[in-house]
Scaffold this active site. Structure first.
Site, PDB file in Angstrom:
ATOM      1  N   PHE A 135     -15.850  -9.183  33.938  1.00  0.00           N
ATOM      2  CA  PHE A 135     -14.529  -8.409  33.506  1.00  0.00           C
ATOM      3  C   PHE A 135     -14.142  -9.260  31.893  1.00  0.00           C
ATOM      4  CE2 PHE A 135     -10.090  -7.114  33.268  1.00  0.00           C
ATOM      5  CZ  PHE A 135     -10.237  -5.659  33.665  1.00  0.00           C
ATOM      6  N   ASP A 204     -13.323 -14.083  41.443  1.00  0.00           N
ATOM      7  CA  ASP A 204     -12.295 -13.017  41.036  1.00  0.00           C
ATOM      8  C   ASP A 204     -12.370 -12.031  42.171  1.00  0.00           C
ATOM      9  OD1 ASP A 204     -10.973 -10.931  39.962  1.00  0.00           O
ATOM     10  OD2 ASP A 204     -11.052 -11.463  37.939  1.00  0.00           O
ATOM     11  N   TYR A 229      -2.533  -4.642  42.371  1.00  0.00           N
ATOM     12  CA  TYR A 229      -2.501  -3.243  41.969  1.00  0.00           C
ATOM     13  C   TYR A 229      -3.265  -2.464  42.410  1.00  0.00           C
ATOM     14  CZ  TYR A 229      -3.974  -4.785  37.402  1.00  0.00           C
ATOM     15  OH  TYR A 229      -4.577  -5.394  36.472  1.00  0.00           O
ATOM     16  N   LYS A 230      -4.613  -2.906  42.855  1.00  0.00           N
ATOM     17  CA  LYS A 230      -5.775  -2.109  43.177  1.00  0.00           C
ATOM     18  C   LYS A 230      -5.763  -1.707  44.476  1.00  0.00           C
ATOM     19  CE  LYS A 230      -7.950  -3.999  38.974  1.00  0.00           C
ATOM     20  NZ  LYS A 230      -8.883  -4.904  38.215  1.00  0.00           N
ATOM     21  N   ARG A 378     -16.712   6.181  37.141  1.00  0.00           N
ATOM     22  CA  ARG A 378     -16.439   5.240  38.467  1.00  0.00           C
ATOM     23  C   ARG A 378     -15.487   6.284  39.513  1.00  0.00           C
ATOM     24  NH1 ARG A 378     -13.292  -0.306  37.324  1.00  0.00           N
ATOM     25  NH2 ARG A 378     -11.577   1.152  36.937  1.00  0.00           N
TER      26      ARG A 378
HETATM   27  C1  PLP Z   1      -8.259  -5.587  37.138  1.00  0.00           C
HETATM   28  C2  PLP Z   1      -8.963  -6.784  36.995  1.00  0.00           C
HETATM   29  C3  PLP Z   1      -8.275  -7.753  36.510  1.00  0.00           C
HETATM   30  C4  PLP Z   1      -7.051  -7.776  35.956  1.00  0.00           C
HETATM   31  O1  PLP Z   1      -6.270  -8.830  35.418  1.00  0.00           O
HETATM   32  P1  PLP Z   1      -4.706  -8.620  34.838  1.00  0.00           P
HETATM   33  O2  PLP Z   1      -4.252  -9.974  34.446  1.00  0.00           O
HETATM   34  O3  PLP Z   1      -3.851  -8.047  36.239  1.00  0.00           O
HETATM   35  O4  PLP Z   1      -4.678  -7.489  33.774  1.00  0.00           O
HETATM   36  C5  PLP Z   1      -8.960  -9.058  36.245  1.00  0.00           C
HETATM   37  N1  PLP Z   1     -10.322  -9.190  36.598  1.00  0.00           N
HETATM   38  C6  PLP Z   1     -10.956  -8.350  37.203  1.00  0.00           C
HETATM   39  C7  PLP Z   1     -12.312  -8.700  37.744  1.00  0.00           C
HETATM   40  C8  PLP Z   1     -10.305  -7.060  37.398  1.00  0.00           C
HETATM   41  O5  PLP Z   1     -11.134  -5.978  37.874  1.00  0.00           O
END
Ligand code: PLP
Length: 419
Positions: A135, A204, A229-230, A378
């Site tokens: 990511f 992560d 938030y996911k 997705r």
């Molecule tokens: C959604 C996501 C993030 C989000 O990071 P934020 O700091 O909340 O914007 C980080 N890493 C991964 C792998 C994600 O899918």
């Protein structure tokens, strides 16, 4: 559902899927969410829907806790305990060791803190190792950190991180379930390989927590971060969490030494001294309203047995893949997600050259997934509220979109295969 392949597809009917919903032990959870009429929501891997309990909880925190208790609420309603209290609940979801998870900041900031701490714990090793396609924020935070430190650390991004583990790797930083493909690493095996090379591992869990069974303690994971938030349905911009194995906590040096990570924040001393345990990774004042919303989502998730969630998620994805193959097999979709359930999380992705236009057409028709450039569609299959018939209905809409020719050559410059 092993029969859900090949010729058996012909007998898969909407009624058969409805029967699975009728027998689904998790079915009642759907009613705990606000889900708009006419929408099939397959994007809970990006922003989970709002639990019905959340608006009332937030209103109560505002009116009663904030409104009446005012500053006394920090103790009267234990606002000050929220990061560790909600962290402990998330710790149960990730199979972490007790007292090792805390809610703080964003996933990005937590990556920064734990990466910096990991480099401190492996002096003499200069490499943060990660994989191609991780990511972006994970990569960017590592790049910013190495530049800031100015001590010659490098971020190495490779296709095969296990093959690149060596004596210079301080920390292996991986996303457990890939945001694009939904492919899932073997946490136990990868962690072991990193340890054998003398490296720490930082996972992560943004696309894993609330989506797949996790056992961080049993897998001997060093460090982890993840998103609220996911799949945790904590609300837009919900605070994130971080995990530090008990054996590393006493030596953990966060680079962001804020007052609420101090051993005695309310002594107001002038010199930083780290709090005991994972609490030292807290920086500043917790976002109370957001944490209250996150707690509702986490509590809801804790009530659902993870084994049931996983079994349903695997089956939803198998059906989705099979139905896309059956109904849109000639439409040029390339499955990006591993067909082997053991190798995937709780989303299904396809590549398609007209992916953007197709997703726009789906969303116009109430099927909400998302698109990731350049060509990835997705579909998140959150087992807490997605029904089996939703999978059927979503693929029916996809089929109609494709039959309607949304990606015809003249509009999108791609060739429609002969069907
Ligand atoms: C959604 C996501 C993030 C989000 O990071 P934020 O700091 O909340 O914007 C980080 N890493 C991964 C792998 C994600 O899918």
């Amino acid at each position: 559902m092993a029969a859900l392949t090949g010729d058996a597809l012909g007998v898969l009917t909407r009624d058969a899927l409805g029967a699975l919903d009728a027998a689904d032990k998790l079915a009642a959870f759907r009613d705990r969410f606000e889900l708009p009429e006419g929408v099939i929501y397959l994007d809970g891997n990006s922003l989970g829907p709002v639990p019905k309990e959340t608006p009332g909880r937030i209103a109560d925190v505002v009116a009663r806790e904030w409104g009446v208790s005012l500053i006394r609420a920090w103790t009267e309603h234990d606002w000050i305990g929220l990061p560790l209290r909600v962290g402990a609940k998330i710790g149960r979801l990730i199979g972490g060791a007790p007292d090792s998870t805390v809610v703080a900041d964003s996933t990005s900031v937590n990556l920064f803190k734990l990466l910096a701490a990991a480099l401190e714990m492996r002096p003499g090793r200069q490499t943060i190792l990660t994989e191609t396609g991780n990511f972006p924020t994970d990569l960017y935070m590592a790049q910013g950190l190495t530049a800031l430190l100015g001590r010659g650390h490098v971020l190495r991004t490779v296709d095969d991180p296990l093959g690149a583990l060596g004596a210079d790797v301080a920390v292996l930083m991986l996303t457990h379930v890939n945001y694009r493909s939904g492919a899932m690493h073997d946490m136990e095996a990868v962690t072991r390989a990193a340890h054998e090379a003398g490296a720490l591992v930082l996972w992560d869990l943004s696309h894993s927590v609330g989506a797949v069974p996790l056992q961080l303690a049993a897998d001997d994971v060093d460090l982890a971060v993840g998103c609220g938030y996911k799949f945790l349905n904590g609300g837009p911009g919900a605070p994130a969490f971080l995990y530090v194995a008990p054996r590393l906590q006493a030596g953990l040096k966060s680079p962001l030494t804020g007052w609420l990570g101090h051993a005695e924040p309310f002594a107001f001393g002038s010199v930083y001294r780290a709090a005991a345990g994972v609490a030292r990774a807290v920086v500043g004042t917790p976002p109370v309203l957001s944490l209250a919303a996150l707690e509702v989502g986490v509590d809801l998730m804790l009530r659902a047995p993870m084994a049931e969630l996983r079994a349903k998620s695997v089956r939803l994805a198998a059906m989705f893949m099979a139905l896309v193959g059956q109904e849109c097999g000639a439409d040029g979709f390339v499955l990006l997600t591993p067909a082997d359930a053991a190798l995937r999380g709780s989303q299904v992705s396809f590549a398609h050259p007209a992916g953007y236009a197709i997703m726009q057409a789906l969303i116009e028709r109430g099927v909400i997934g998302d698109f990731r450039a350049p060509d990835v569609l997705r579909f998140g299959l959150a087992p807490l509220y997605v029904r089996y018939v939703d999978v059927w209905d979503a693929v029916a809409v996809l089929r109609d979109v494709m039959r309607g020719g949304v990606w015809q050559e003249e509009r999108f410059g791609v060739r429609r295969p002969v069907t």
